[in-house]
Design a protein around this motif. Structure first.
Motif, PDB file in Angstrom:
ATOM      1  N   SER A  76     -22.250 -10.602 -24.194  1.00 47.12           N
ATOM      2  CA  SER A  76     -22.415  -9.147 -24.070  1.00 47.12           C
ATOM      3  C   SER A  76     -22.755  -8.711 -22.655  1.00 47.12           C
ATOM      4  O   SER A  76     -22.649  -7.522 -22.326  1.00 47.12           O
ATOM      5  CB  SER A  76     -23.521  -8.671 -25.023  1.00 47.12           C
ATOM      6  N   GLU A  77     -23.139  -9.665 -21.798  1.00 42.81           N
ATOM      7  CA  GLU A  77     -23.528  -9.336 -20.425  1.00 42.81           C
ATOM      8  C   GLU A  77     -22.374  -9.438 -19.434  1.00 42.81           C
ATOM      9  O   GLU A  77     -22.546  -9.108 -18.256  1.00 42.81           O
ATOM     10  CB  GLU A  77     -24.674 -10.242 -19.982  1.00 42.81           C
ATOM     11  N   ILE A  78     -21.218  -9.891 -19.894  1.00 43.19           N
ATOM     12  CA  ILE A  78     -20.085 -10.068 -18.977  1.00 43.19           C
ATOM     13  C   ILE A  78     -19.716  -8.756 -18.308  1.00 43.19           C
ATOM     14  O   ILE A  78     -19.473  -8.701 -17.090  1.00 43.19           O
ATOM     15  CB  ILE A  78     -18.863 -10.653 -19.726  1.00 43.19           C
ATOM     16  N   ASN A  79     -19.694  -7.676 -19.078  1.00 45.07           N
ATOM     17  CA  ASN A  79     -19.240  -6.386 -18.542  1.00 45.07           C
ATOM     18  C   ASN A  79     -20.224  -5.747 -17.581  1.00 45.07           C
ATOM     19  O   ASN A  79     -19.924  -4.710 -16.979  1.00 45.07           O
ATOM     20  CB  ASN A  79     -18.936  -5.424 -19.689  1.00 45.07           C
ATOM     21  N   THR A  80     -21.414  -6.333 -17.436  1.00 39.25           N
ATOM     22  CA  THR A  80     -22.361  -5.797 -16.461  1.00 39.25           C
ATOM     23  C   THR A  80     -22.052  -6.290 -15.048  1.00 39.25           C
ATOM     24  O   THR A  80     -22.691  -5.846 -14.091  1.00 39.25           O
ATOM     25  CB  THR A  80     -23.805  -6.192 -16.832  1.00 39.25           C
ATOM     26  N   PHE A  81     -21.087  -7.187 -14.937  1.00 43.49           N
ATOM     27  CA  PHE A  81     -20.664  -7.703 -13.640  1.00 43.49           C
ATOM     28  C   PHE A  81     -19.224  -7.274 -13.370  1.00 43.49           C
ATOM     29  O   PHE A  81     -18.470  -6.962 -14.288  1.00 43.49           O
ATOM     30  CB  PHE A  81     -20.752  -9.234 -13.604  1.00 43.49           C
ATOM     31  N   PHE A  83     -15.848  -8.596 -12.227  1.00 46.31           N
ATOM     32  CA  PHE A  83     -14.996  -9.741 -11.950  1.00 46.31           C
ATOM     33  C   PHE A  83     -13.567  -9.246 -11.789  1.00 46.31           C
ATOM     34  O   PHE A  83     -13.199  -8.186 -12.303  1.00 46.31           O
ATOM     35  CB  PHE A  83     -15.083 -10.763 -13.092  1.00 46.31           C
ATOM     36  N   GLY A  84     -12.752 -10.014 -11.092  1.00 38.28           N
ATOM     37  CA  GLY A  84     -11.373  -9.603 -10.865  1.00 38.28           C
ATOM     38  C   GLY A  84     -10.559  -9.589 -12.149  1.00 38.28           C
ATOM     39  O   GLY A  84     -10.951 -10.146 -13.181  1.00 38.28           O
ATOM     40  N   GLU A  85      -9.397  -8.945 -12.097  1.00 34.85           N
ATOM     41  CA  GLU A  85      -8.522  -8.870 -13.263  1.00 34.85           C
ATOM     42  C   GLU A  85      -8.019 -10.233 -13.697  1.00 34.85           C
ATOM     43  O   GLU A  85      -7.597 -10.404 -14.844  1.00 34.85           O
ATOM     44  CB  GLU A  85      -7.328  -7.951 -12.955  1.00 34.85           C
ATOM     45  N   ASP A  86      -8.047 -11.204 -12.772  1.00 37.61           N
ATOM     46  CA  ASP A  86      -7.566 -12.537 -13.120  1.00 37.61           C
ATOM     47  C   ASP A  86      -8.668 -13.424 -13.692  1.00 37.61           C
ATOM     48  O   ASP A  86      -8.454 -14.615 -13.920  1.00 37.61           O
ATOM     49  CB  ASP A  86      -6.929 -13.219 -11.904  1.00 37.61           C
ATOM     50  N   ALA A  87      -9.863 -12.861 -13.942  1.00 42.23           N
ATOM     51  CA  ALA A  87     -10.933 -13.641 -14.562  1.00 42.23           C
ATOM     52  C   ALA A  87     -10.550 -13.989 -15.994  1.00 42.23           C
ATOM     53  O   ALA A  87      -9.790 -13.266 -16.656  1.00 42.23           O
ATOM     54  CB  ALA A  87     -12.239 -12.854 -14.545  1.00 42.23           C
ATOM     55  N   PHE A  88     -11.067 -15.097 -16.476  1.00 41.18           N
ATOM     56  CA  PHE A  88     -10.761 -15.549 -17.834  1.00 41.18           C
ATOM     57  C   PHE A  88     -11.232 -14.499 -18.834  1.00 41.18           C
ATOM     58  O   PHE A  88     -12.383 -14.055 -18.808  1.00 41.18           O
ATOM     59  CB  PHE A  88     -11.461 -16.882 -18.106  1.00 41.18           C
ATOM     60  N   ASN A  89     -10.316 -14.096 -19.730  1.00 36.02           N
ATOM     61  CA  ASN A  89     -10.599 -13.068 -20.723  1.00 36.02           C
ATOM     62  C   ASN A  89     -11.148 -13.743 -21.984  1.00 36.02           C
ATOM     63  O   ASN A  89     -10.391 -14.276 -22.803  1.00 36.02           O
ATOM     64  CB  ASN A  89      -9.332 -12.274 -21.033  1.00 36.02           C
ATOM     65  N   VAL A  90     -12.450 -13.700 -22.139  1.00 36.34           N
ATOM     66  CA  VAL A  90     -13.117 -14.389 -23.247  1.00 36.34           C
ATOM     67  C   VAL A  90     -12.653 -13.859 -24.590  1.00 36.34           C
ATOM     68  O   VAL A  90     -12.362 -14.626 -25.527  1.00 36.34           O
ATOM     69  CB  VAL A  90     -14.650 -14.264 -23.097  1.00 36.34           C
TER      70      VAL A  90
END
Length: 363
Positions: A76-81, A83-90
């Motif tokens: 749930s904390e991923i979206n607080t950072f 990251f680029g569009e090419d980051a792994f989409n969990v």
């Protein structure tokens, strides 16, 4: 019946001019290495795995070898950072996953020394089947403790499994290799992509159009009467250097701007691996051999075996027949004598019996 066992340097015919590196760049050290803690996002397919993630974070359980620090965070904390569009989409990965065991607990990091170190060093703290994925790693592990720097666009992940029969442990790397090639086929079929012919080079490399695009590393420790196996996969998906990658070849074959996504391949891998692994454990590797031989590069291949005899090197021509029950190469000589071939160290020499051109490939 096998009548001979040899330590050898195996000489295969080169397929194309080979670049002396694999899916990434060999490094002794890296400027990317930092004293800052590595960010680990702990993610789960279901509430069960999410609760495990919360416990690991609260107890500050995970760490790196040699006292390396990590910062554990929740999905749930991923979206607080940012990251680029090419980051792994969990979410994309977890939504595509259909397994009951493997891949359901995910550790994702944008930058990590080694995914393999995370799962192997923390093996007993993690649920079996845990996978760690990194967008970039700078101390990836290869054969004989080689270090590898892996750039963005490369799919890098390691996962855990547990085995009881020590005789089957050396064979699991072949199941992993087979699951990778089957996953690529599955992604092509599902998306209407042209067929991409990824092949297996024994014992643990993946080739495309004669160039190495990936590799497998399996390590194990023995504890409480079980083998704790950590399996790592590196595959060139979007990074065309230093050899080639899936998307480069797809672009050459396709008239539309299609691309492989790392998340699709990772999910397809675990969906295939779980099925193949169950067959392997319940029925033995011989049940998978026909499929494996259709995918590898070596059936009927004529090769030269170099064997040291006191202070002389003796060369013999043999024809590869398949694998032995222990996972080594089964070959037959021109004298019809069957032999089991064992690799000698970390390096293989590749030589066609019809050419004198020698190419050296570091694994």
């Amino acid at each position: 019946m096998l009548v001979q066992s040899s330590r050898f340097r195996l000489l295969f015919p080169p397929i194309q001019k080979r670049i002396p590196s694999s899916l990434s760049f060999s490094v002794a050290s890296s400027a990317m290495d930092s004293a800052s803690p590595s960010m680990l996002f702990l993610c789960g397919k279901s509430s069960t795995e999410s609760e495990i993630a919360k416990s690991l974070k609260i107890n500050d359980t995970l760490n790196l070898p040699n006292g390396g620090k990590v910062s554990a965070l929740l999905q749930s904390e991923i979206n607080t950072f940012r990251f680029g569009e090419d980051a792994f989409n969990v979410d994309l990965f977890l939504n595509s996953l259909t397994t009951k065991r493997f891949g359901r607990f995910l550790i994702w990091s944008p930058l990590l020394p080694s995914t393999h170190d995370i799962v192997s060093h923390n093996f007993c703290e993690l649920p079996v089947g845990t996978v760690c994925v990194a967008d970039t790693q700078f101390k990836g592990r290869g054969r004989s403790k080689n270090a590898w720097e892996s750039p963005r666009g490369c799919l890098m992940f390691s996962f855990t499994l547990q085995m009881e029969d020590g005789k089957t442990v050396p064979l699991v790397q072949y199941v992993v290799s087979l699951a990778v090639t089957e996953a690529i086929k599955d992604v092509c079929d599902r998306n209407g992509f042209p067929f991409i012919d990824v092949r297996i080079k024994w014992p643990n490399d993946l080739y495309l159009n004669g160039l190495k695009v990936g590799g497998i590393l399996c390590t194990s420790t023995y504890k409480s009467k079980k083998f704790n196996v950590s399996s790592g996969i590196g595959f060139n998906v979007g990074n065309e250097k230093p050899t080639t990658c899936l998307n480069t070849v797809l672009k050459e074959l396709s008239t539309t701007p299609n691309e492989f996504r790392r998340e699709d391949i990772t999910a397809a891998f675990f969906n295939k691996f779980e099925m193949l692994y169950d067959i392997f454990i319940n029925q033995g590797f011989q049940t998978l051999e026909e499929l494996y031989y259709r995918t590898w590069l070596h059936s009927g291949q004529r090769v030269i075996v170099q064997e040291k005899n006191e202070d002389r090197v003796v060369e013999n021509v043999v024809t590869i027949q398949g694998l032995t029950s222990s996972g080594y190469l089964l070959a037959i000589g021109d004298d019809n004598q069957m032999c089991e071939l064992h690799p000698d160290g970390n390096r293989y020499l590749f030589l066609s019996i019809s050419t004198i051109v020698l190419a050296k490939v570091a694994l």
